[in-house]
Enzyme design. Structure first.
Site, PDB file in Angstrom:
ATOM      1  N   ASN A 128      -5.370  -4.414  -7.763  1.00  0.00           N
ATOM      2  CA  ASN A 128      -4.846  -5.568  -8.499  1.00  0.00           C
ATOM      3  C   ASN A 128      -4.826  -6.804  -7.598  1.00  0.00           C
ATOM      4  O   ASN A 128      -5.691  -7.669  -7.701  1.00  0.00           O
ATOM      5  CB  ASN A 128      -3.454  -5.224  -9.048  1.00  0.00           C
ATOM      6  CG  ASN A 128      -2.990  -6.218 -10.082  1.00  0.00           C
ATOM      7  OD1 ASN A 128      -3.405  -7.354 -10.081  1.00  0.00           O
ATOM      8  ND2 ASN A 128      -2.120  -5.776 -10.979  1.00  0.00           N
ATOM      9  N   ASP A 129      -3.890  -6.862  -6.652  1.00  0.00           N
ATOM     10  CA  ASP A 129      -3.794  -8.055  -5.798  1.00  0.00           C
ATOM     11  C   ASP A 129      -5.091  -8.333  -5.041  1.00  0.00           C
ATOM     12  O   ASP A 129      -5.467  -9.496  -4.868  1.00  0.00           O
ATOM     13  CB  ASP A 129      -2.675  -7.871  -4.757  1.00  0.00           C
ATOM     14  CG  ASP A 129      -1.301  -7.910  -5.391  1.00  0.00           C
ATOM     15  OD1 ASP A 129      -1.207  -8.329  -6.551  1.00  0.00           O
ATOM     16  OD2 ASP A 129      -0.336  -7.508  -4.732  1.00  0.00           O
ATOM     17  N   VAL A 130      -5.762  -7.279  -4.595  1.00  0.00           N
ATOM     18  CA  VAL A 130      -6.926  -7.493  -3.723  1.00  0.00           C
ATOM     19  C   VAL A 130      -8.140  -8.003  -4.510  1.00  0.00           C
ATOM     20  O   VAL A 130      -9.173  -8.310  -3.916  1.00  0.00           O
ATOM     21  CB  VAL A 130      -7.302  -6.229  -2.911  1.00  0.00           C
ATOM     22  CG1 VAL A 130      -6.163  -5.807  -2.012  1.00  0.00           C
ATOM     23  CG2 VAL A 130      -7.762  -5.081  -3.789  1.00  0.00           C
TER      24      VAL A 130
END
Ligand code: NAP
Length: 469
Positions: A392-394
């Site tokens: 998600n964040d990456v």
């Protein structure tokens, strides 16, 4: 050659083995041998220490070895790969405690009042070891879900921590000035011990559960420094060298992790990242537009069956669902179908350094298929499909575009540049930073909902059915 010279010579050999072992750990091809080399160094150090005349009782050493061996064996068998960070937290904590006990034992030993040098290194071993012990236990609690992973923030927190550091300095100075004896020596020692324990907890309190891996690598470094101080307490050269190696490698790892997240160590330690306030800052209204477009396993198969260039982007969700084995199987099926497959590895994907590399290696994914972020990003526009597995964040484009985002500046894998993006996740859960992800709403993105392992099994099932037809 007398015994002492022989012991010191063996310690130098052990230290050299540690250093070369560590160097070899830097490359996958040599890592196994590096581990063996370091283990050999440790064996030599242990054997040589045991022939030292100062060893007073073998009974306790053998008892400790047996108890520790049984606990270590049970842990190695029972601990799951996803629980590794909390396991490392505990190990760091006990390393810190061991150094503290070495310092305490030296202080408790009957004899002359302590020299300034010895009392100073005892202070260092006790305060760094004590802080590492309670800090690591608190980190373990957060990571294992026994304590809330949210940062615990309260007014005047920095002032309280500042006062504790001052208390440490005063108690340490009084202990050294009084050479650990007289009316003041013991009181200063116990005050030092108590404050170090409290500081360990208050230091880790304001740090969110997701940032714990950085904290753990920092605590690892501290446990090394405590061991180094303990080495000076008992004047043991190999303990000094090994402590320095752990201390410095922990610092390097901490810096690498912070850089990969584009955050400073101060930001990790003091900003309360992951609190409701920071998550809200990244979810300002009006930025997230578009709608989530679900896709079935059958339709995902149809897209993948036609693809010739496929990139797989694994993240924390792959670790949670333990999908690494089925990912490897699917990659093999795609290759048999004529596609070129690569795995794009983000340095902080997952929850510990090298998390994705370890999982994919466990599933026997060929190392050559793993491509680092900087090498894969220029190839992204040529990719027919990017399969984002629990990341998600990456892969959040906000990190590159949105200056108000808490993850702004963190380098990402540009999955959004692939022609089609298939994202596997269970629902609308946010990533570690707690912020929304525009990638999921882009016109070229499709959401394959469900546990990653089950979703991949369904897609792989379609490939198998095609092969059998
Ligand atoms: P992430 O941002 O934490 O996102 C993980 C995603 O996986 C979630 O959105 C979740 O969505 C999904 N998920 C969870 N369980 C799943 C399952 N069983 N099946 C399918 N999906 C599942 O992960 P990431 O992209 O790997 O990013 C890592 C983050 O951790 C970064 O922000 C990084 O800075 C931080 N961090 C990493 C390290 C490190 O050393 N690696 C250290 C400190 C911090 P659903 O809930 O909807 O399923």
């Amino acid at each position: 050659m007398n015994t002492e010279t022989l012991i010191n010579f063996a310690y130098i050999v052990s230290s050299i083995l540690f250093i070369f072992g560590l160097k070899m750990l830097g490359r996958q091809a040599t890592a196994r041998r590096g581990n063996m080399l370091s283990s050999l160094g440790m064996l030599l150090a242990v054997v040589v220490t045991l022939i030292d005349r100062q060893v007073v009782t073998f009974q306790w050493i053998i008892t400790g070895l047996a108890v520790g061996g049984v606990i270590g064996f049970a842990c190695a068998r029972l601990i799951k790969m996803t629980s590794m960070p909390e396991m490392v937290a505990l190990l760091n904590g006990f390393g810190g405690l061991a150094s503290l006990l070495v310092g305490w034992a030296e202080y408790a030993k009957p004899g002359e009042p302590l020299s300034t040098f010895t009392s100073t290194v005892i202070v260092l071993a006790v305060f760094i070891g004590g802080m590492t012990f309670t800090g690591s236990l608190y980190a373990f609690g957060k990571l294992s879900g026994k304590l809330s992973g949210k940062p615990v923030l309260f007014g005047g927190q920095q002032i309280v921590n500042g006062m504790l550091v001052l208390g440490l300095a005063v108690a340490g100075a009084l202990f050294v000035i009084n050479s650990g004896v007289g009316a003041m020596g013991p009181s200063a020692f116990y005050a030092l011990l108590a404050v170090a324990f409290v500081l360990g907890i208050t230091m880790v309190m304001p740090i969110g559960g997701g940032d714990m891996p950085v904290v753990i690598s920092m605590l690892n470094s501290l446990s090394g420094l405590a061991a180094c101080a303990a080495g000076f307490v008992i004047l043991n050269n190999v303990l000094i060298v090994a402590g320095c190696l752990v201390g410095t490698s922990g610092v390097i790892l901490t810096i690498i992790m912070c850089k990969a997240m584009n955050r400073s160590i101060a930001n990790v330690l003091f900003s309360g990242f992951g609190s409701d306030a920071t998550a809200a800052a990244g979810n300002s209204e009006g930025q997230i537009q578009g709608e989530l477009k679900p896709i079935s396993a059958e339709d995902s198969f149809a897209v993948l069956e036609a693809a010739r260039q496929v990139v797989i982007v694994p993240g924390y969700g792959m670790a949670v669902s333990q999908a690494q084995h089925i990912v490897r199987e699917l990659a093999e099926m795609l290759e048999e179908n004529g596609a070129e497959v690569r795995f794009a590895i983000h340095p902080v994907a997952g929850r510990m350094p090298g998390h994705m590399n370890v999982l994919l290696a466990e599933a026997s994914v060929p190392y050559e298929q793993l491509v680092e972020m900087d090498s894969v990003n220029p190839q992204m526009p040529m990719m027919d499909v990017a399969i984002v597995i629990g990341a998600n964040d990456v892969v959040n484009p906000a990190a590159a575009r949105d200056k108000s985002s808490p993850i702004y500046g963190m380098p990402i894998i540009n999955a959004h540049e692939a022609r089609t993006v298939i994202c596997l996740k269970r629902g609308k859960g946010a990533g570690f930073s707690g912020i929304e992800n525009q990638l999921f709403l882009l016109p070229n993105t499709r959401m394959l909902y469900g546990d990653a392992k089950a979703s991949l099994q369904a897609v792989a099932g379609e490939f198998k059915a095609m092969a059998e037809a």
